[in-house]
Motif scaffolding. Structure first.
Motif, mmCIF file in Angstrom:
data_model
loop_
_atom_site.group_PDB
_atom_site.id
_atom_site.type_symbol
_atom_site.label_atom_id
_atom_site.label_comp_id
_atom_site.label_asym_id
_atom_site.label_seq_id
_atom_site.Cartn_x
_atom_site.Cartn_y
_atom_site.Cartn_z
ATOM 1 N N ARG A 1 0.816 -1.212 0.000
ATOM 2 C CA ARG A 1 0.000 0.000 0.000
ATOM 3 C C ARG A 1 0.852 1.265 0.000
ATOM 4 O O ARG A 1 0.359 2.346 -0.336
ATOM 5 C CB ARG A 1 -0.920 -0.001 1.217
ATOM 6 N N ALA A 2 2.131 1.137 0.369
ATOM 7 C CA ALA A 2 3.021 2.300 0.395
ATOM 8 C C ALA A 2 3.710 2.530 -0.945
ATOM 9 O O ALA A 2 4.542 3.428 -1.066
ATOM 10 C CB ALA A 2 4.071 2.118 1.494
ATOM 11 N N PHE A 3 3.367 1.725 -1.954
ATOM 12 C CA PHE A 3 4.053 1.792 -3.243
ATOM 13 C C PHE A 3 3.068 2.132 -4.355
ATOM 14 O O PHE A 3 1.854 1.993 -4.211
ATOM 15 C CB PHE A 3 4.726 0.449 -3.557
ATOM 16 N N ARG B 1 -6.219 -3.042 -6.985
ATOM 17 C CA ARG B 1 -7.387 -3.073 -6.108
ATOM 18 C C ARG B 1 -7.280 -4.243 -5.127
ATOM 19 O O ARG B 1 -7.589 -4.108 -3.947
ATOM 20 C CB ARG B 1 -8.659 -3.198 -6.956
ATOM 21 N N ALA B 2 -6.842 -5.398 -5.611
ATOM 22 C CA ALA B 2 -6.745 -6.578 -4.756
ATOM 23 C C ALA B 2 -5.704 -6.404 -3.657
ATOM 24 O O ALA B 2 -5.834 -6.976 -2.567
ATOM 25 C CB ALA B 2 -6.400 -7.802 -5.605
ATOM 26 N N LEU B 3 -4.674 -5.600 -3.922
ATOM 27 C CA LEU B 3 -3.605 -5.378 -2.949
ATOM 28 C C LEU B 3 -3.775 -4.070 -2.180
ATOM 29 O O LEU B 3 -2.898 -3.687 -1.407
ATOM 30 C CB LEU B 3 -2.248 -5.378 -3.663
ATOM 31 N N ASP B 4 -4.881 -3.374 -2.420
ATOM 32 C CA ASP B 4 -5.164 -2.086 -1.779
ATOM 33 C C ASP B 4 -4.116 -1.039 -2.140
ATOM 34 O O ASP B 4 -3.800 -0.152 -1.344
ATOM 35 C CB ASP B 4 -5.260 -2.245 -0.255
ATOM 36 N N LEU C 1 0.215 7.870 -17.843
ATOM 37 C CA LEU C 1 -1.145 7.777 -17.343
ATOM 38 C C LEU C 1 -1.075 7.460 -15.849
ATOM 39 O O LEU C 1 -0.615 6.384 -15.448
ATOM 40 C CB LEU C 1 -1.900 6.681 -18.088
ATOM 41 N N LEU C 2 -1.485 8.424 -14.996
ATOM 42 C CA LEU C 2 -1.490 8.244 -13.549
ATOM 43 C C LEU C 2 -2.911 7.907 -13.115
ATOM 44 O O LEU C 2 -3.813 8.735 -13.243
ATOM 45 C CB LEU C 2 -1.000 9.510 -12.848
ATOM 46 N N ILE C 3 -3.099 6.694 -12.623
ATOM 47 C CA ILE C 3 -4.435 6.185 -12.325
ATOM 48 C C ILE C 3 -4.650 6.138 -10.822
ATOM 49 O O ILE C 3 -3.824 5.595 -10.083
ATOM 50 C CB ILE C 3 -4.626 4.774 -12.917
ATOM 51 N N GLU C 4 -5.757 6.724 -10.375
ATOM 52 C CA GLU C 4 -6.198 6.584 -8.992
ATOM 53 C C GLU C 4 -7.217 5.442 -8.959
ATOM 54 O O GLU C 4 -8.260 5.506 -9.609
ATOM 55 C CB GLU C 4 -6.835 7.879 -8.489
ATOM 56 N N VAL C 5 -6.862 4.402 -8.223
ATOM 57 C CA VAL C 5 -7.652 3.177 -8.235
ATOM 58 C C VAL C 5 -8.802 3.294 -7.244
ATOM 59 O O VAL C 5 -8.596 3.570 -6.053
ATOM 60 C CB VAL C 5 -6.771 1.959 -7.896
ATOM 61 N N GLY C 6 -10.009 3.080 -7.727
ATOM 62 C CA GLY C 6 -11.178 3.114 -6.860
ATOM 63 C C GLY C 6 -11.394 1.780 -6.164
ATOM 64 O O GLY C 6 -10.777 0.766 -6.496
ATOM 65 N N SER C 7 -12.295 1.775 -5.233
ATOM 66 C CA SER C 7 -12.561 0.548 -4.467
ATOM 67 C C SER C 7 -13.495 -0.381 -5.240
ATOM 68 O O SER C 7 -14.118 -0.003 -6.209
ATOM 69 C CB SER C 7 -13.172 0.902 -3.121
#
Length: 703
Positions: free
Chosen positions: A471-473, A491-494, A697-703
């Motif tokens: 999650r820190a990466f 998403r699977a690794l948060d 492409l910088l992606i913010e991953v949703g839940s």
């Protein structure tokens, strides 16, 4: 710190051979432009694809590549020839010479079970059969003293036996057997890393007879008899094939082309060294990808980007190609290891810590005898490839599943140069669907889910099992198929952030253009923590001077040479070591690193220094990444239309965008499919993305 020089005058070509495609990245210094393309790999002869691509480059850039005004041309090449030879057991017929009483070290190994609870699991067969493992009378003790001199008559007897030995080897596509004499010999004598004279004398005699010779004292002058023997044998097993392959390449290249070969440690070496020490190139392609990831991430750290956060680059690299997936971790810098295993065989040379699994776009899906859906490790490769390629493939693959789900627009594959056949993909997915009582679409969702589960497990190995919280990466996705799976894996690794660079599909080849010249040296010393730091520094000096001289001999300028000194250290009684950078506080640094790695440290316990390591680095000027001005957020100019895409949530109308037409500053909300000439990126319904100044492409991953 990498040297950055936008005035490079060398025309440079990076080449990465994959299981399905061979990637080319071309840097034109006159225009400061980077051009990429792919050709289908030729597994029967990898050089064919390489030479085909190079011919295309020389034709397209004739004014720059042809006399009389041609620029110098440098080709940096990562090859799977050695890897495939090892995995498929198709190396050169090889013999082993060792100290009397130690001929079975290669077979005894470490007596560890490949799987903890697999009581009947068989280890891989030794690369050298028992009848080709020879012993000689000689003995050196643990301090390097000769207890028994080498008997020359025994060496002559071994040579006589080698001349009469023939091995049955596979020949041709029909699999016919043919007899072939031993071509290569590994020599690994007890404690030869302290006294190499006996190995050198045996090697000289064997070379007189025309054998390729791999001396353990040259390849890996370290203690641990089994690992040293295994590494020397692997080098002997694969080097003749690399020698033949590179000879074919060099013969067909123009004389003015300077060829470099990528190593597993993230640096390049000369073809001459690669021919002698092919074991250093086993993971050359994946290593290029890690170097490319580091370079891309470093370019972002001065900006307000989550990649660095002021503590150095922190990314998990995810490279999904046609045949395999390679993952690694960069925490400040790429992680080195000396404890790699490829195909069940340990390799002890320094290499980047890369974990590889058999999961790629070409991985074949099947229903096993128990009714479970399996994906990989078998791959359709380049020939015939997935069914949708229309080249004769009749097995369902991950690529076919993505086509059926609508995630790969068939008409845009490879920029429209290679349209895919939806009907063939649908037909082959119907078969496992019928066996499972599912539709072709449901089977396709299952294939993707199983492949994702394999890749998620690999990402946990490289992060959680290394003591890092994923999650820190940031997940840096590349490879031809990576963009289709990256957000689901994150998403699977948060993991909340995914980065997909514009060169994602060919980043391994690009990394080869950014790779420095790197040479590794090692020496076993076995010292205690009572050894003064100044004495350690003095013991490093011969290795440092050797590295400096070798780089100068390859044409590296003195100003571009950097030397890194490292130590293999452990608590007394431990079986394995940690690599610690050398400094005045190295002993305390070891305790800190041990705590970081394992969660505990004992500052009162005695510490051992096992090996000295030196990395001699010749800095290379990497092709510059061009920054572009930010524009507005609206991506409508890049929109190609809307298509139906099947997600877990169901069938959703999904915008389709041309990646090359997106501008810095554009923002996209999921779901979305973003097609580039050589790859496709999928945004899930809850994801959003922005295009930065470098077209990443910088992606913010949703839940």
């Amino acid at each position: 710190m990498r040297r950055y020089n936008s005035s490079m005058t060398s025309f440079r070509i990076g080449i990465d051979i994959g299981g399905t495609f061979t990637d080319f990245v071309v840097y034109d210094p006159t225009r400061q432009q980077i051009h990429t393309f792919k050709v289908l790999s030729t597994p029967h002869n990898p050089a064919e694809a390489v030479l085909t691509g190079l011919s295309r480059i020389f034709e397209q850039h004739a004014p720059l590549c042809m006399p009389p005004n041609s620029l110098p041309i440098t080709v940096i090449h990562g090859s799977t020839v050695a890897t495939n030879a090892l995995l498929e057991h198709k190396g050169a017929p090889t013999a082993l010479i060792t100290t009397r009483g130690f001929r079975d070290v290669l077979q005894i190994a470490r007596q560890n079970r490949p799987t903890l609870y697999g009581f009947f699991a068989d280890p891989p067969p030794p690369l050298v059969p028992a009848d080709l493992r020879f012993e000689v009378n000689e003995r050196v003790d643990h301090e390097g003293n000769v207890l028994q001199a080498l008997e020359e008559g025994e060496v002559e007897e071994v040579v006589r036996k080698l001349k009469g030995e023939k091995r049955e080897v596979e020949k041709g596509e029909e699999g016919r057997k043919t007899n072939k004499q031993v071509q290569s010999v590994a020599v690994c004598l007890l404690f030869s890393f302290l006294c190499p004279e006996h190995e050198q004398r045996i090697g000289e005699r064997l070379r007189q007879e025309g054998y390729f010779v791999s001396l353990s004292s040259e390849i890996l002058p370290e203690y641990r008899e089994y690992e040293r023997t295994s590494t020397a044998v692997i080098n002997a097993y694969v080097s003749p094939l690399i020698d033949t392959y590179l000879a074919q390449l060099e013969t067909n290249l123009p004389k003015r082309v300077r060829l470099r070969v990528m190593q597993s440690n993230g640096g390049s070496i000369s073809p001459a060294q690669a021919r002698r020490e092919a074991v250093r190139c086993i993971l050359s392609g994946p290593a290029g990808g890690v170097v490319g990831c580091e370079y891309v991430a470093l370019s972002l750290t001065p900006n307000p980007s989550p990649i660095g956060r002021g503590e150095g680059v922190r990314v998990i690299t995810f490279d999904m190609g046609g045949t395999s997936t390679d993952v690694s971790l960069i925490d400040g810098k790429p992680q080195l290891t000396t404890e790699a295993t490829v195909g069940g065989y340990p390799i002890r040379v320094p290499l980047l810590d890369i974990h590889t699994i058999g999961a790629g776009g070409g991985s074949i899906a099947r229903v096993d005898a128990g009714g479970a859906l399996r994906v990989g490790p078998e791959s359709a490769g380049a020939d015939p490839g997935p069914a949708c390629y229309g080249r004769g493939g009749d097995q369902p693959t991950v690529t076919d599943a993505n086509v059926v789900l609508g995630r790969i627009p068939p008409e845009h594959f490879l920029g429209g140069e290679m349209p895919l056949e939806y009907g063939r993909a649908y037909a082959v997915l119907e078969r496992p669907g019928r066996e499972l009582g599912l539709t072709a679409e449901q089977a396709a969702l299952g294939v993707v889910a199983v492949a994702n589960a394999h890749m998620e497990r690999a990402l946990r190995v490289i992060s959680v099992e290394r003591g890092r919280d994923p999650r820190a990466f940031t997940l840096l996705s590349f490879g031809g198929a990576g963009g289709l799976h990256a957000t689901d894996l994150a998403r699977a690794l948060d993991i909340r952030r995914v980065l997909v660079p514009p060169l994602a599909s060919t980043l391994s080849a690009f990394g080869m253009l950014a790779a420095d010249v790197v040479k590794d040296y090692t020496l076993t010393v076995m010292l205690t923590d009572a050894t003064p730091v100044d004495e350690l520094a003095a013991r490093f000096e011969p290795l440092v001077q050797r590295g400096r001289c070798d780089l100068l001999a390859e044409g590296v300028l003195e100003a571009d040479i950097r030397i890194e000194c490292l130590l293999d250290m452990r608590y007394r009684g431990q079986s394995y070591e940690l690599i610690v950078p050398f400094s005045k506080t190295v002993y305390m640094d070891f305790h800190s690193r041990h705590f970081s790695q394992y969660g505990y440290a004992d500052t009162n316990a005695p510490v051992e220094v096992v090996n000295l390591r030196v990395r001699a680095i010749g800095l290379t000027a990497a092709p510059p990444l061009v920054r572009q001005p930010l524009e507005g957020p609206d991506p409508e100019a890049a929109r190609l239309g809307t298509r139906e895409v099947l997600f877990e949530q169901g069938l959703l109308p999904t915008p389709l965008y041309r990646a090359e037409a997106l501008r810095p500053g554009n923002r996209l909300t999921g779901p979305a499919v973003i097609v580039r000439a050589d790859t496709t990126v999928l945004l899930g319904p809850s994801d959003c993305a922005v295009v930065d100044e470098f077209a990443n492409l910088l992606i913010e991953v949703g839940s």
